[in-house]
Write an enzyme that holds these catalytic residues in place. Structure first.
Site, mmCIF file in Angstrom:
data_model
loop_
_atom_site.group_PDB
_atom_site.id
_atom_site.type_symbol
_atom_site.label_atom_id
_atom_site.label_comp_id
_atom_site.label_asym_id
_atom_site.label_seq_id
_atom_site.Cartn_x
_atom_site.Cartn_y
_atom_site.Cartn_z
ATOM 1 N N ASN A 140 0.665 -1.647 -0.155
ATOM 2 C CA ASN A 140 0.010 0.172 0.168
ATOM 3 C C ASN A 140 0.813 1.441 0.171
ATOM 4 O O ASN A 140 0.702 2.452 -1.117
ATOM 5 C CB ASN A 140 -0.361 0.378 1.288
ATOM 6 C CG ASN A 140 -0.395 -0.158 2.515
ATOM 7 O OD1 ASN A 140 0.647 -0.798 2.886
ATOM 8 N ND2 ASN A 140 -1.240 0.998 3.239
ATOM 9 N N LYS A 154 12.407 -7.115 1.875
ATOM 10 C CA LYS A 154 11.626 -8.034 0.937
ATOM 11 C C LYS A 154 10.154 -6.829 0.935
ATOM 12 O O LYS A 154 9.254 -6.407 1.411
ATOM 13 C CB LYS A 154 11.245 -9.587 1.982
ATOM 14 C CG LYS A 154 10.197 -9.846 0.199
ATOM 15 C CD LYS A 154 9.765 -10.985 0.657
ATOM 16 C CE LYS A 154 8.008 -10.799 1.616
ATOM 17 N NZ LYS A 154 7.254 -9.845 -0.275
ATOM 18 N N GLU A 213 3.312 -3.791 12.435
ATOM 19 C CA GLU A 213 2.591 -2.805 12.524
ATOM 20 C C GLU A 213 1.407 -3.658 11.253
ATOM 21 O O GLU A 213 2.159 -4.228 10.648
ATOM 22 C CB GLU A 213 3.194 -1.920 11.522
ATOM 23 C CG GLU A 213 2.638 0.060 11.890
ATOM 24 C CD GLU A 213 1.566 0.449 10.102
ATOM 25 O OE1 GLU A 213 -0.029 -0.176 10.678
ATOM 26 O OE2 GLU A 213 2.446 0.810 9.575
ATOM 27 N N CYS A 267 -3.474 1.819 6.593
ATOM 28 C CA CYS A 267 -3.623 0.753 7.703
ATOM 29 C C CYS A 267 -3.955 2.068 8.537
ATOM 30 O O CYS A 267 -5.235 2.284 9.709
ATOM 31 C CB CYS A 267 -2.529 0.897 8.429
ATOM 32 S SG CYS A 267 -1.072 2.083 8.456
ATOM 33 N N GLU A 271 -11.533 -4.854 9.066
ATOM 34 C CA GLU A 271 -11.062 -3.942 8.523
ATOM 35 C C GLU A 271 -11.276 -3.869 6.910
ATOM 36 O O GLU A 271 -11.316 -4.802 6.365
ATOM 37 C CB GLU A 271 -8.856 -4.123 8.240
ATOM 38 C CG GLU A 271 -8.156 -3.219 7.658
ATOM 39 C CD GLU A 271 -6.764 -3.230 7.537
ATOM 40 O OE1 GLU A 271 -6.436 -4.213 7.711
ATOM 41 O OE2 GLU A 271 -6.319 -1.588 8.204
ATOM 42 N N LYS A 326 -4.040 -3.212 21.022
ATOM 43 C CA LYS A 326 -4.815 -4.271 20.429
ATOM 44 C C LYS A 326 -4.988 -5.148 18.693
ATOM 45 O O LYS A 326 -2.814 -5.235 18.810
ATOM 46 C CB LYS A 326 -6.606 -4.020 20.748
ATOM 47 C CG LYS A 326 -7.126 -3.553 22.029
ATOM 48 C CD LYS A 326 -8.391 -3.528 21.674
ATOM 49 C CE LYS A 326 -9.101 -2.191 20.951
ATOM 50 N NZ LYS A 326 -10.420 -1.724 21.452
ATOM 51 N N GLU A 336 6.854 2.718 15.306
ATOM 52 C CA GLU A 336 7.861 3.544 14.519
ATOM 53 C C GLU A 336 8.328 4.568 14.548
ATOM 54 O O GLU A 336 7.191 5.345 15.222
ATOM 55 C CB GLU A 336 7.476 2.422 12.673
ATOM 56 C CG GLU A 336 7.753 0.743 12.963
ATOM 57 C CD GLU A 336 7.453 0.224 11.254
ATOM 58 O OE1 GLU A 336 6.155 0.299 11.130
ATOM 59 O OE2 GLU A 336 8.404 -0.035 10.775
HETATM 60 P P1 NDP Z 1 0.177 -9.464 4.115
HETATM 61 O O1 NDP Z 1 0.556 -9.155 5.338
HETATM 62 O O2 NDP Z 1 -0.199 -10.616 3.078
HETATM 63 O O3 NDP Z 1 1.219 -8.748 3.659
HETATM 64 C C1 NDP Z 1 2.041 -8.156 3.803
HETATM 65 C C2 NDP Z 1 3.768 -8.413 3.269
HETATM 66 O O4 NDP Z 1 4.244 -9.810 3.749
HETATM 67 C C3 NDP Z 1 4.232 -8.765 1.644
HETATM 68 O O5 NDP Z 1 5.111 -8.470 1.911
HETATM 69 C C4 NDP Z 1 4.160 -10.289 1.711
HETATM 70 O O6 NDP Z 1 5.379 -10.720 0.692
HETATM 71 C C5 NDP Z 1 4.613 -10.755 3.195
HETATM 72 N N1 NDP Z 1 3.642 -12.233 3.800
HETATM 73 C C6 NDP Z 1 2.182 -12.513 3.500
HETATM 74 N N2 NDP Z 1 2.414 -13.623 4.558
HETATM 75 C C7 NDP Z 1 4.123 -14.297 4.986
HETATM 76 C C8 NDP Z 1 4.346 -14.884 5.670
HETATM 77 N N3 NDP Z 1 4.286 -15.409 6.294
HETATM 78 N N4 NDP Z 1 5.496 -14.617 6.185
HETATM 79 C C9 NDP Z 1 6.969 -13.042 6.316
HETATM 80 N N5 NDP Z 1 5.860 -13.002 5.391
HETATM 81 C C10 NDP Z 1 5.201 -12.783 4.582
HETATM 82 O O7 NDP Z 1 -0.941 -8.395 3.209
HETATM 83 P P2 NDP Z 1 -1.947 -8.565 1.645
HETATM 84 O O8 NDP Z 1 -0.484 -8.093 0.531
HETATM 85 O O9 NDP Z 1 -1.932 -9.467 1.543
HETATM 86 O O10 NDP Z 1 -2.899 -7.867 2.409
HETATM 87 C C11 NDP Z 1 -4.391 -8.322 2.822
HETATM 88 C C12 NDP Z 1 -4.709 -7.930 4.158
HETATM 89 O O11 NDP Z 1 -3.844 -6.744 4.518
HETATM 90 C C13 NDP Z 1 -5.381 -6.204 2.690
HETATM 91 O O12 NDP Z 1 -6.539 -6.738 2.973
HETATM 92 C C14 NDP Z 1 -5.507 -5.102 4.329
HETATM 93 O O13 NDP Z 1 -6.420 -5.283 5.480
HETATM 94 C C15 NDP Z 1 -3.689 -6.027 5.089
HETATM 95 N N6 NDP Z 1 -3.216 -4.560 4.690
HETATM 96 C C16 NDP Z 1 -3.063 -3.779 5.980
HETATM 97 C C17 NDP Z 1 -1.720 -3.226 5.976
HETATM 98 C C18 NDP Z 1 -1.620 -2.160 7.137
HETATM 99 O O14 NDP Z 1 -0.392 -1.413 6.272
HETATM 100 N N7 NDP Z 1 -2.409 -2.433 7.674
HETATM 101 C C19 NDP Z 1 -1.167 -2.767 4.709
HETATM 102 C C20 NDP Z 1 -1.367 -4.700 3.411
HETATM 103 C C21 NDP Z 1 -1.828 -5.128 4.032
HETATM 104 P P3 NDP Z 1 3.670 -10.966 -0.785
HETATM 105 O O15 NDP Z 1 2.166 -10.113 -1.038
HETATM 106 O O16 NDP Z 1 4.542 -10.333 -1.435
HETATM 107 O O17 NDP Z 1 3.372 -12.096 -0.930
#
Ligand code: NDP
Length: 476
Positions: free
Chosen positions: A146, A169, A244, A278, A380, A450, A457
């Site tokens: 995002n 990553k 976060e 977020c 969310e 929560k 950060e």
């Molecule tokens: P993820 O939590 O799946 O992805 C965030 C990062 O973590 C990406 O780089 C992803 O890799 C990586 N990742 C995924 N699974 C693992 C794991 N088991 N171990 C280590 N790293 C991992 O979020 P999504 O992109 O799927 O988004 C889904 C939902 O998450 C959204 O709908 C939203 O609700 C929430 N979200 C919240 C954010 C926030 O800032 N609060 C930011 C983004 C998402 P990759 O995607 O390359 O596979």
């Protein structure tokens, strides 16, 4: 584009690649290596080799390099912002904000380089104590799609200033700007191996970073369920984690609020980055005396928001970042309608015009008075959907605002200091704004309570998250 390991471009040992798609057109923009455990191992080795020399530099020397890096990012911000818009979807002006914001964050951390201090404690006649803060060593950072550039700054700024080296990553759907910035920082003086970028999926490269026994700490931003998985995987290794995670920030609009300001705040707070932030405004509680007027003003603005390809300068909101996200948001609004949980006043579906058929566009959506247990209030919603609820008094507003698994931010819009103070003191949140929402300057610690996560950060406090205290007892 290729990964960056030890200051050089690198392919993956896996030989596999991942397509990077432009969310506004559905077209493949580029491809990156599908990094795996072996690549994380190589990045760890490069970070380990750079670690001693980097930690041995004084903090001011490291700060100077971050200053040069920030200047170099600013000099190239136009190209970087275009890349960011093309891979992430956000309007170009938001991409410019984000790239410049990353430079600001690096500068902030560079500016506190003279303040990395420890403690001296008088222990009585037997001796004195000294506490120093040591870098953790090689650390990991995992970033979502995002806000990939600002989050890179939030992690790399304090981690590197504190003397750590990093294996980072980016999300597999937004790796390009991150890779470009890593190259820029190296050309600005960051020694090879201090910042390594491994592209790849969470399942492969992400899990390998968390599971690597030599990586002493991981800072993760993303979904709450993934954050919990990261914490569990890190636990047997005693690895420190900063998480976060998600948010469902409430915005309370009090009856004396400047309505124009509050409407602007709700529009920016919810529709910036197509709602994929977020700490976006995810629920609005408005005093019943002004609710009708507020909703009418909001509806006008929501209906007039121009949606389209972020490269078009007149566009105010771009597409969602990926198809899975579009389907997730669509499902949440469809369920609300199917279950009769609220009234959709505007939007509520994909953008249907033929010019945008291949992009991941969702229309700006306003929902009035959803039921308190509606899915869109409990989960969310990471997209352009704004629910508005009328409330009779402040106690109800605060109680409803706190009725969430999340606790990232909260805002109150009022001219009454007593109301502002009550919301600040009674909000279960890591950040409270008065007459603002969303703004997160690097000077202020950021993080949630929560299910919104663990740790903070930003702020000078961020340094303590990237260092460990070591005590010295001096016996006289
Ligand atoms: P993820 O939590 O799946 O992805 C965030 C990062 O973590 C990406 O780089 C992803 O890799 C990586 N990742 C995924 N699974 C693992 C794991 N088991 N171990 C280590 N790293 C991992 O979020 P999504 O992109 O799927 O988004 C889904 C939902 O998450 C959204 O709908 C939203 O609700 C929430 N979200 C919240 C954010 C926030 O800032 N609060 C930011 C983004 C998402 P990759 O995607 O390359 O596979």
């Amino acid at each position: 584009m290729l990964m960056r390991i030890g200051g050089e471009e690198a392919e993956s040992g896996s030989g596999a690649w991942l397509d990077v798609v432009n969310p506004a057109t559905g077209e493949v923009l580029d491809r990156v290596p599908a990094g795996d455990r072996g690549d994380v191992g190589r990045a760890y080795a490069a970070a380990g080799a750079a670690s001693g020399g980097w930690a041995a530099k004084g903090p001011r020397e490291r700060g100077k390099i971050l200053f040069h890096g920030a200047e170099a990012i600013r000099a190239e911000h136009r190209d970087l912002a275009r890349t960011l818009t093309r891979e992430q979807g956000k309007p170009l002006r938001e991409a410019v904000d984000e790239v410049r914001g990353c430079a600001n964050v690096l500068e902030f951390f560079a500016s506190i380089s003279g303040c990395l201090s420890g403690d001296f404690i008088r222990l009585g006649p037997a001796g004195d104590g000294i506490v120093v803060r040591e870098p953790v060593g090689v650390c990991g950072a995992i970033i979502p799609w995002n806000m990939p550039v600002i989050l890179m700054g939030w992690k790399a700024g304090p981690a590197l200033l504190a003397g750590n080296t990093l294996v980072l990553k980016p999300s597999s759907t937004t790796p390009l700007t991150t890779l470009s910035i890593a190259g820029i920082l190296e050309r600005a003086g960051l020694p090879p191996g201090v910042l390594n970028i491994v592209t790849g999926t969470g399942e492969s490269a992400g899990q390998a970073i968390v599971a690597h026994p030599g990586i002493g700490k991981v800072s993760f931003t993303g979904n709450t369920a993934t954050g919990i998985a990261v914490r569990k995987a890190a636990a047997p290794l005693m690895k420190e984690v900063t998480l976060e995670l998600g948010g469902s920030d409430p915005m309370i609009v009090w009856k004396d609020a400047d309505l124009g300001l509050a409407v602007d705040g709700a529009i920016r707070g919810r529709f910036y980055n197509a709602g994929q932030v977020c700490n976006a405004v995810k629920r609005v509680y408005v005093h019943e005396e002004i609710a009708a007027r507020f909703q009418e003003m909001l509806l006008d603005r929501v209906r007039s928001l121009k949606v389209g390809d972020g490269l078009d300068p007149s566009v105010e909101m771009g597409p969602l970042q990926n198809r899975a996200q579009l389907e997730r948001v669509e499902g949440q609004v469809d369920r609300l309608r199917d279950r009769g949980e609220g009234r959709v006043l505007a939007g509520g579906g994909r953008l249907r015009d033929p010019g945008h058929a291949r992009g991941f566009f969702y229309t700006p959506t306003l929902v009035s008075d959803p039921a308190p247990d509606a899915g869109i209030l409990q989960e969310e919603v990471f997209g352009p959907v704004l629910p508005v609820m009328a409330v009779p008094d402040l106690d109800t507003a605060i109680a409803e605002a706190n009725r969430s698994r999340y606790g990232l931010g909260a805002s109150v819009w009022t001219r009454d200091l007593g109301v502002a103070r009550a919301v600040f003191e009674r909000s279960a949140a890591g950040v409270v704004w008065v007459n603002r929402h969303l703004t997160s300057p690097p000077e202020l610690p950021f993080g949630g309570v929560k299910e919104s996560g663990l740790g903070r950060e930003n702020g000078v406090q961020a340094i303590s998250q990237w260092t460990r205290a070591k005590s010295l007892f001096l016996g006289w």
